[in-house]
Design a protein around this motif. Structure first.
Motif, PDB file in Angstrom:
ATOM      1  N   SER A  24      70.101 -44.613 -40.190  1.00  0.00           N
ATOM      2  CA  SER A  24      71.216 -44.056 -40.961  1.00  0.00           C
ATOM      3  C   SER A  24      71.205 -42.540 -40.911  1.00  0.00           C
ATOM      4  CB  SER A  24      71.139 -44.533 -42.418  1.00  0.00           C
ATOM      5  OG  SER A  24      71.310 -45.924 -42.514  1.00  0.00           O
ATOM      6  N   GLU A  25      70.030 -41.949 -41.067  1.00  0.00           N
ATOM      7  CA  GLU A  25      69.925 -40.483 -41.029  1.00  0.00           C
ATOM      8  C   GLU A  25      70.161 -39.952 -39.624  1.00  0.00           C
ATOM      9  OE1 GLU A  25      69.421 -36.552 -42.197  1.00  0.00           O
ATOM     10  OE2 GLU A  25      69.876 -38.357 -43.332  1.00  0.00           O
ATOM     11  N   ILE A  26      69.569 -40.599 -38.638  1.00  0.00           N
ATOM     12  CA  ILE A  26      69.759 -40.169 -37.245  1.00  0.00           C
ATOM     13  C   ILE A  26      71.240 -40.182 -36.881  1.00  0.00           C
ATOM     14  CG2 ILE A  26      69.366 -40.867 -34.848  1.00  0.00           C
ATOM     15  CD1 ILE A  26      66.564 -41.870 -35.806  1.00  0.00           C
ATOM     16  N   ASN A  27      71.904 -41.258 -37.207  1.00  0.00           N
ATOM     17  CA  ASN A  27      73.295 -41.416 -36.787  1.00  0.00           C
ATOM     18  C   ASN A  27      74.277 -40.621 -37.638  1.00  0.00           C
ATOM     19  OD1 ASN A  27      72.626 -43.114 -34.645  1.00  0.00           O
ATOM     20  ND2 ASN A  27      72.674 -44.943 -35.931  1.00  0.00           N
ATOM     21  N   ALA A  28      73.806 -40.088 -38.763  1.00  0.00           N
ATOM     22  CA  ALA A  28      74.666 -39.236 -39.592  1.00  0.00           C
ATOM     23  C   ALA A  28      74.728 -37.802 -39.075  1.00  0.00           C
ATOM     24  CB  ALA A  28      74.176 -39.246 -41.040  1.00  0.00           C
ATOM     25  N   ALA A  29      73.821 -37.434 -38.171  1.00  0.00           N
ATOM     26  CA  ALA A  29      73.815 -36.071 -37.629  1.00  0.00           C
ATOM     27  C   ALA A  29      75.050 -35.838 -36.767  1.00  0.00           C
ATOM     28  CB  ALA A  29      72.555 -35.844 -36.804  1.00  0.00           C
ATOM     29  N   ARG A  30      75.403 -34.575 -36.621  1.00  0.00           N
ATOM     30  CA  ARG A  30      76.560 -34.251 -35.774  1.00  0.00           C
ATOM     31  C   ARG A  30      76.309 -34.622 -34.315  1.00  0.00           C
ATOM     32  NH1 ARG A  30      76.740 -30.096 -39.749  1.00  0.00           N
ATOM     33  NH2 ARG A  30      78.782 -30.063 -40.787  1.00  0.00           N
ATOM     34  N   GLU A  31      75.056 -34.472 -33.851  1.00  0.00           N
ATOM     35  CA  GLU A  31      74.711 -34.829 -32.476  1.00  0.00           C
ATOM     36  C   GLU A  31      73.323 -35.444 -32.445  1.00  0.00           C
ATOM     37  OE1 GLU A  31      75.884 -32.228 -29.081  1.00  0.00           O
ATOM     38  OE2 GLU A  31      76.040 -30.703 -30.648  1.00  0.00           O
ATOM     39  N   ARG A  32      73.113 -36.323 -31.433  1.00  0.00           N
ATOM     40  CA  ARG A  32      71.824 -36.954 -31.198  1.00  0.00           C
ATOM     41  C   ARG A  32      71.522 -36.849 -29.709  1.00  0.00           C
ATOM     42  NH1 ARG A  32      74.940 -38.558 -34.544  1.00  0.00           N
ATOM     43  NH2 ARG A  32      76.363 -39.321 -32.948  1.00  0.00           N
ATOM     44  N   TRP A  33      70.372 -36.286 -29.369  1.00  0.00           N
ATOM     45  CA  TRP A  33      69.980 -36.165 -27.965  1.00  0.00           C
ATOM     46  C   TRP A  33      68.690 -36.940 -27.753  1.00  0.00           C
ATOM     47  CZ3 TRP A  33      70.242 -30.117 -27.097  1.00  0.00           C
ATOM     48  CH2 TRP A  33      71.569 -29.679 -27.324  1.00  0.00           C
ATOM     49  N   LEU A  34      68.628 -37.680 -26.653  1.00  0.00           N
ATOM     50  CA  LEU A  34      67.425 -38.404 -26.269  1.00  0.00           C
ATOM     51  C   LEU A  34      66.868 -37.787 -24.992  1.00  0.00           C
ATOM     52  CD1 LEU A  34      68.712 -41.898 -27.214  1.00  0.00           C
ATOM     53  CD2 LEU A  34      66.365 -41.172 -27.694  1.00  0.00           C
ATOM     54  N   LEU A  35      65.658 -37.243 -25.080  1.00  0.00           N
ATOM     55  CA  LEU A  35      64.987 -36.612 -23.950  1.00  0.00           C
ATOM     56  C   LEU A  35      63.960 -37.605 -23.419  1.00  0.00           C
ATOM     57  CD1 LEU A  35      66.239 -34.246 -25.605  1.00  0.00           C
ATOM     58  CD2 LEU A  35      64.291 -32.860 -24.895  1.00  0.00           C
ATOM     59  N   VAL A  36      64.216 -38.138 -22.219  1.00  0.00           N
ATOM     60  CA  VAL A  36      63.399 -39.226 -21.686  1.00  0.00           C
ATOM     61  C   VAL A  36      63.058 -38.931 -20.234  1.00  0.00           C
ATOM     62  CG1 VAL A  36      63.285 -41.702 -21.264  1.00  0.00           C
ATOM     63  CG2 VAL A  36      64.570 -40.848 -23.241  1.00  0.00           C
ATOM     64  N   THR A  37      61.775 -38.846 -19.932  1.00  0.00           N
ATOM     65  CA  THR A  37      61.349 -38.563 -18.563  1.00  0.00           C
ATOM     66  C   THR A  37      60.188 -39.475 -18.179  1.00  0.00           C
ATOM     67  OG1 THR A  37      59.828 -36.824 -19.299  1.00  0.00           O
ATOM     68  CG2 THR A  37      62.056 -36.137 -18.695  1.00  0.00           C
ATOM     69  N   GLY A  38      60.034 -39.670 -16.886  1.00  0.00           N
ATOM     70  CA  GLY A  38      58.901 -40.423 -16.372  1.00  0.00           C
ATOM     71  C   GLY A  38      59.248 -41.843 -15.962  1.00  0.00           C
ATOM     72  N   ALA A  39      58.580 -42.321 -14.919  1.00  0.00           N
ATOM     73  CA  ALA A  39      58.855 -43.643 -14.353  1.00  0.00           C
ATOM     74  C   ALA A  39      58.570 -44.773 -15.326  1.00  0.00           C
ATOM     75  CB  ALA A  39      58.031 -43.826 -13.078  1.00  0.00           C
ATOM     76  N   ALA A  40      57.664 -44.562 -16.286  1.00  0.00           N
ATOM     77  CA  ALA A  40      57.333 -45.630 -17.238  1.00  0.00           C
ATOM     78  C   ALA A  40      58.521 -46.001 -18.120  1.00  0.00           C
ATOM     79  CB  ALA A  40      56.152 -45.196 -18.106  1.00  0.00           C
ATOM     80  N   LYS A  41      59.491 -45.103 -18.227  1.00  0.00           N
ATOM     81  CA  LYS A  41      60.663 -45.371 -19.080  1.00  0.00           C
ATOM     82  C   LYS A  41      61.776 -46.096 -18.318  1.00  0.00           C
ATOM     83  CE  LYS A  41      58.355 -42.867 -21.967  1.00  0.00           C
ATOM     84  NZ  LYS A  41      58.810 -41.598 -22.514  1.00  0.00           N
ATOM     85  N   ALA A  42      61.679 -46.147 -16.986  1.00  0.00           N
ATOM     86  CA  ALA A  42      62.762 -46.705 -16.174  1.00  0.00           C
ATOM     87  C   ALA A  42      63.093 -48.161 -16.489  1.00  0.00           C
ATOM     88  CB  ALA A  42      62.431 -46.538 -14.688  1.00  0.00           C
ATOM     89  N   PRO A  43      62.105 -49.057 -16.680  1.00  0.00           N
ATOM     90  CA  PRO A  43      62.458 -50.452 -16.944  1.00  0.00           C
ATOM     91  C   PRO A  43      63.282 -50.644 -18.220  1.00  0.00           C
ATOM     92  CG  PRO A  43      60.173 -50.291 -16.228  1.00  0.00           C
ATOM     93  CD  PRO A  43      60.646 -48.889 -16.484  1.00  0.00           C
ATOM     94  N   VAL A  44      62.926 -49.939 -19.289  1.00  0.00           N
ATOM     95  CA  VAL A  44      63.687 -50.067 -20.538  1.00  0.00           C
ATOM     96  C   VAL A  44      65.112 -49.568 -20.354  1.00  0.00           C
ATOM     97  CG1 VAL A  44      63.894 -49.248 -22.919  1.00  0.00           C
ATOM     98  CG2 VAL A  44      61.678 -49.990 -22.047  1.00  0.00           C
ATOM     99  N   LEU A  45      65.275 -48.424 -19.701  1.00  0.00           N
ATOM    100  CA  LEU A  45      66.618 -47.893 -19.478  1.00  0.00           C
ATOM    101  C   LEU A  45      67.454 -48.842 -18.634  1.00  0.00           C
ATOM    102  CD1 LEU A  45      65.756 -44.139 -18.854  1.00  0.00           C
ATOM    103  CD2 LEU A  45      66.927 -45.093 -20.843  1.00  0.00           C
ATOM    104  N   ALA A  46      66.853 -49.447 -17.637  1.00  0.00           N
ATOM    105  CA  ALA A  46      67.587 -50.386 -16.798  1.00  0.00           C
ATOM    106  C   ALA A  46      68.021 -51.616 -17.594  1.00  0.00           C
ATOM    107  CB  ALA A  46      66.730 -50.808 -15.610  1.00  0.00           C
ATOM    108  N   GLN A  47      67.137 -52.119 -18.447  1.00  0.00           N
ATOM    109  CA  GLN A  47      67.503 -53.271 -19.278  1.00  0.00           C
ATOM    110  C   GLN A  47      68.617 -52.908 -20.258  1.00  0.00           C
ATOM    111  OE1 GLN A  47      64.387 -55.955 -20.817  1.00  0.00           O
ATOM    112  NE2 GLN A  47      62.931 -54.734 -19.639  1.00  0.00           N
ATOM    113  N   LEU A  48      68.521 -51.733 -20.843  1.00  0.00           N
ATOM    114  CA  LEU A  48      69.586 -51.296 -21.747  1.00  0.00           C
ATOM    115  C   LEU A  48      70.919 -51.203 -21.012  1.00  0.00           C
ATOM    116  CD1 LEU A  48      67.737 -48.512 -23.758  1.00  0.00           C
ATOM    117  CD2 LEU A  48      68.628 -50.649 -24.694  1.00  0.00           C
ATOM    118  N   ARG A  49      70.881 -50.701 -19.792  1.00  0.00           N
ATOM    119  CA  ARG A  49      72.108 -50.569 -19.006  1.00  0.00           C
ATOM    120  C   ARG A  49      72.743 -51.933 -18.747  1.00  0.00           C
ATOM    121  NH1 ARG A  49      75.712 -46.419 -17.888  1.00  0.00           N
ATOM    122  NH2 ARG A  49      76.917 -47.016 -16.055  1.00  0.00           N
ATOM    123  N   ARG A  50      71.901 -52.957 -18.561  1.00  0.00           N
ATOM    124  CA  ARG A  50      72.401 -54.308 -18.302  1.00  0.00           C
ATOM    125  C   ARG A  50      72.702 -55.081 -19.583  1.00  0.00           C
ATOM    126  NH1 ARG A  50      67.942 -54.152 -14.559  1.00  0.00           N
ATOM    127  NH2 ARG A  50      66.751 -55.474 -15.983  1.00  0.00           N
ATOM    128  N   GLY A  51      72.423 -54.470 -20.720  1.00  0.00           N
ATOM    129  CA  GLY A  51      72.648 -55.156 -21.991  1.00  0.00           C
ATOM    130  C   GLY A  51      71.590 -56.177 -22.313  1.00  0.00           C
TER     131      GLY A  51
END
Length: 233
Positions: free
Chosen positions: A173-200
């Motif tokens: 609730s607090e995160i989404n109430a902000a005017r902006e939200r940025w996600l800083l994500v780097t590294g190959a270990a994060k790729a599988p989660v991002l790919a799954q999110l992209r596919r829903g």
């Protein structure tokens, strides 16, 4: 839920951090111009460390900036694992901020009381919340399977069994109430989660962040569709 929001991809973690730092400086200048102050919540993680170093060389209206934190470990301010400590040695010690402009979560105290006190000192609305994402899809200290995923309010004490500890964290609730939200994500270990999110696919806490701007490096974005633009190319 699918990967939502704006996606920016840069060649390296350093390029990603530099782009986020430059956007931070612009956002601060815009907020100060419009509202007289810039209220921003920082996060932990490796990419913010790189961003802190980049910010030290940029023109930011520091006298009008107020620093908060989206989450904290239950440790003291001198502990190397403290998000506050990381920000202090990487950025805050190098820029002209007064003590009253830096608002840390007091991780050394009882988590529930520290969370309640922190909620009371937050501004009505933050301009920007900076976040990272773990290999398990958590963000802030909102880990998979924890009670904090569904709690309301602004700041909570969240028990994290997989870490064997409690954390203090913003709620969604607090995160989404902000005017902006940025996600800083780097590294190959994060790729599988991002790919799954992209596919829903999958149920990851980070999917509850509303309309973020994603700052990714090419390693994290490696399994995303190739037609996504690379901002740093």
């Amino acid at each position: 839920m699918k990967l939502q929001g704006e996606i920016q991809i840069y060649p390296t973690p350093q390029a990603t951090a530099q782009a986020a730092a430059e956007a931070f400086a612009r956002a601060a200048q815009e907020a100060v111009g419009r509202r007289g102050a810039f209220h921003v919540a920082l996060s932990g993680g490796s990419t913010p460390k790189l961003m802190y170093a980049a910010l030290r060389g940029l023109e930011v209206p520091w006298p009008q900036v107020h620093i908060y934190f989206s989450d904290e470990r239950t440790v003291g301010p001198q502990d190397p694992q403290s998000n506050y400590h990381t920000a202090k040695v990487g950025l805050l010690d190098f820029v002209p901020l007064l003590a009253g402009q830096i608002h840390r979560m007091e991780g050394e105290r009882d988590p529930a009381q520290a969370a309640a006190d922190y909620a009371a000192l937050l501004p009505a609305q933050l301009d920007l919340v900076l976040l990272g994402m773990g290999d398990d899809g958590h963000t802030a200290s909102l880990f998979p399977g924890t009670a904090g995923l569904s709690l309301g309010g602004r700041v909570i004490a969240n028990q994290v069994p997989q870490q064997g500890t409690w954390r203090i964290s913003f709620t969604f609730s607090e995160i989404n109430a902000a005017r902006e939200r940025w996600l800083l994500v780097t590294g190959a270990a994060k790729a599988p989660v991002l790919a799954q999110l992209r596919r829903g696919e999958g149920e990851y806490p980070v999917s509850q962040v509303s309309d973020p701007v994603w700052y990714l490096d090419e390693a994290a974005a490696a399994d995303l569709p190739s037609n996504l633009d690379s901002a740093g190319s």
